[in-house]
Design a protein around this motif. Sequence first.
Motif, PDB file in Angstrom:
ATOM      1  N   ALA A  83      27.477  46.089  38.696  1.00  0.00           N
ATOM      2  CA  ALA A  83      27.196  45.116  37.639  1.00  0.00           C
ATOM      3  C   ALA A  83      28.448  44.299  37.317  1.00  0.00           C
ATOM      4  CB  ALA A  83      26.681  45.819  36.386  1.00  0.00           C
ATOM      5  N   ALA A  84      29.598  44.948  37.284  1.00  0.00           N
ATOM      6  CA  ALA A  84      30.855  44.239  37.019  1.00  0.00           C
ATOM      7  C   ALA A  84      31.141  43.235  38.140  1.00  0.00           C
ATOM      8  CB  ALA A  84      32.005  45.231  36.882  1.00  0.00           C
ATOM      9  N   ALA A  85      30.928  43.643  39.371  1.00  0.00           N
ATOM     10  CA  ALA A  85      31.142  42.737  40.511  1.00  0.00           C
ATOM     11  C   ALA A  85      30.198  41.549  40.415  1.00  0.00           C
ATOM     12  CB  ALA A  85      30.936  43.479  41.826  1.00  0.00           C
ATOM     13  N   ILE A 108      38.411  38.681  34.870  1.00  0.00           N
ATOM     14  CA  ILE A 108      38.866  39.908  35.543  1.00  0.00           C
ATOM     15  C   ILE A 108      39.476  40.861  34.516  1.00  0.00           C
ATOM     16  CG2 ILE A 108      40.528  40.852  37.193  1.00  0.00           C
ATOM     17  CD1 ILE A 108      40.140  38.199  38.808  1.00  0.00           C
ATOM     18  N   ASP A 109      40.307  40.326  33.627  1.00  0.00           N
ATOM     19  CA  ASP A 109      40.917  41.160  32.577  1.00  0.00           C
ATOM     20  C   ASP A 109      39.842  41.868  31.752  1.00  0.00           C
ATOM     21  OD1 ASP A 109      43.478  40.395  33.346  1.00  0.00           O
ATOM     22  OD2 ASP A 109      43.664  38.859  31.770  1.00  0.00           O
ATOM     23  N   ARG A 110      38.796  41.135  31.363  1.00  0.00           N
ATOM     24  CA  ARG A 110      37.719  41.724  30.545  1.00  0.00           C
ATOM     25  C   ARG A 110      36.998  42.838  31.308  1.00  0.00           C
ATOM     26  NH1 ARG A 110      37.750  36.549  29.050  1.00  0.00           N
ATOM     27  NH2 ARG A 110      36.099  35.836  30.434  1.00  0.00           N
ATOM     28  N   GLY A 147      41.834  47.921  42.702  1.00  0.00           N
ATOM     29  CA  GLY A 147      42.809  47.603  41.658  1.00  0.00           C
ATOM     30  C   GLY A 147      42.939  46.112  41.425  1.00  0.00           C
ATOM     31  N   ARG A 148      43.798  45.776  40.505  1.00  0.00           N
ATOM     32  CA  ARG A 148      43.991  44.377  40.109  1.00  0.00           C
ATOM     33  C   ARG A 148      44.412  43.501  41.289  1.00  0.00           C
ATOM     34  NH1 ARG A 148      43.672  41.051  35.458  1.00  0.00           N
ATOM     35  NH2 ARG A 148      44.039  39.017  36.357  1.00  0.00           N
ATOM     36  N   PHE A 170      40.755  38.617  45.955  1.00  0.00           N
ATOM     37  CA  PHE A 170      39.383  38.154  46.136  1.00  0.00           C
ATOM     38  C   PHE A 170      39.181  36.774  45.512  1.00  0.00           C
ATOM     39  CE2 PHE A 170      34.869  37.837  45.356  1.00  0.00           C
ATOM     40  CZ  PHE A 170      34.291  38.451  46.455  1.00  0.00           C
ATOM     41  N   PHE A 171      39.737  36.583  44.319  1.00  0.00           N
ATOM     42  CA  PHE A 171      39.533  35.336  43.594  1.00  0.00           C
ATOM     43  C   PHE A 171      40.727  34.385  43.724  1.00  0.00           C
ATOM     44  CE2 PHE A 171      36.636  38.332  41.475  1.00  0.00           C
ATOM     45  CZ  PHE A 171      35.452  37.655  41.699  1.00  0.00           C
TER      46      PHE A 171
END
Length: 182
Positions: A141-143, A175-177, A79-80, A86-87
């Motif tokens: 791919a998103a990661a 992250i939002d995208r 989740g968010r 992480f970031f």
Amino acid sequence: MSYLSHDERRSELLHAAVRVLERDGLAAVTSRAVATEAGASPGLVHHRFASTSELAAEAWLAYVERERTAYELETPTPGRAALDAFFAPFADGDLAGLARWADAWRHAQSDERFAGAFAESYRALERSLAARLPGAGDRTAAASRLLLIAFGIAGAQRIDPGLLSEPGALMAGAIDRELATS
């Protein structure tokens, strides 16, 4: 200096190398610096590690593994919140942490032994991050996209901390995208 087995001494030197890496950066991981940190001789470092490149690569892997494991223990649920954790260095303005990654990225481009270690650490981070991305899309791919954006931001911050006005906001937007497309 007390007697330690070969493996224990190597481990002690590796932990010293990680401390040097964290405090002074990857370029500072030399046999002399690690020996000083461990209270040993540079010859002992050379005896346990074939090269400074091997020492730096193993120190990098140990550092990333420690950080990745801590992250996974602290954020078991996708989740968010897990992505934000992480970031967090971007939001917190942790330029030292970002510089470590930018330096490792640069070092991997010029040192074949280190490049393998960096690739291994990248894949481990990618798996950790993908496991915490919600949704059914291609999470790997998103990661990877998020990691590459992060490395780009880290590199820009390393070049000039004022180059990007809001690195945390840039990362949050990425992250939002990714969350919107999952």
